[in-house]
Scaffold this motif. Structure first.
Motif: not given
Length: 91
Positions: A16-19, A29-31, A59-64
């Protein structure tokens, strides 16, 4: 919430990575972060997620969604943000 998630991950032997998110975070960066999570099959906790700009969140929602679709489709590799990456089905 973060500690609970970390404890659960530890109990089932999952990384588990905490960001810590900031207002300067962009979708590129999120990608990169998501590529690593998908390939490693790790979990992530995003602290201060509300600091991310709305345009970036879209964009993050689309990536997920892209990662979820690949995982639900049982894919071992898939195209993510223009690159073919491996996918740990346990992610």
């Amino acid at each position: 919430k973060t500690e609970t998630t970390k404890d659960l991950a530890k109990a089932i032997a999952k990384q588990c990575v905490v960001f810590n998110c900031s207002d300067g975070l962009d979708y590129l960066a999120m990608a990169k972060f998501f590529k690593g999570l998908a390939a490693a099959g790790a979990w992530a906790c995003f602290d201060e997620f509300n600091r991310i700009d709305l345009e970036v969140l879209s964009v993050v929602a689309q990536q997920v969604s892209s990662i979820q679709q690949a995982a639900m489709g049982g894919m071992k590799r898939f195209i993510f943000e223009g690159a073919e990456i491996g996918l740990d089905p346990a992610c």
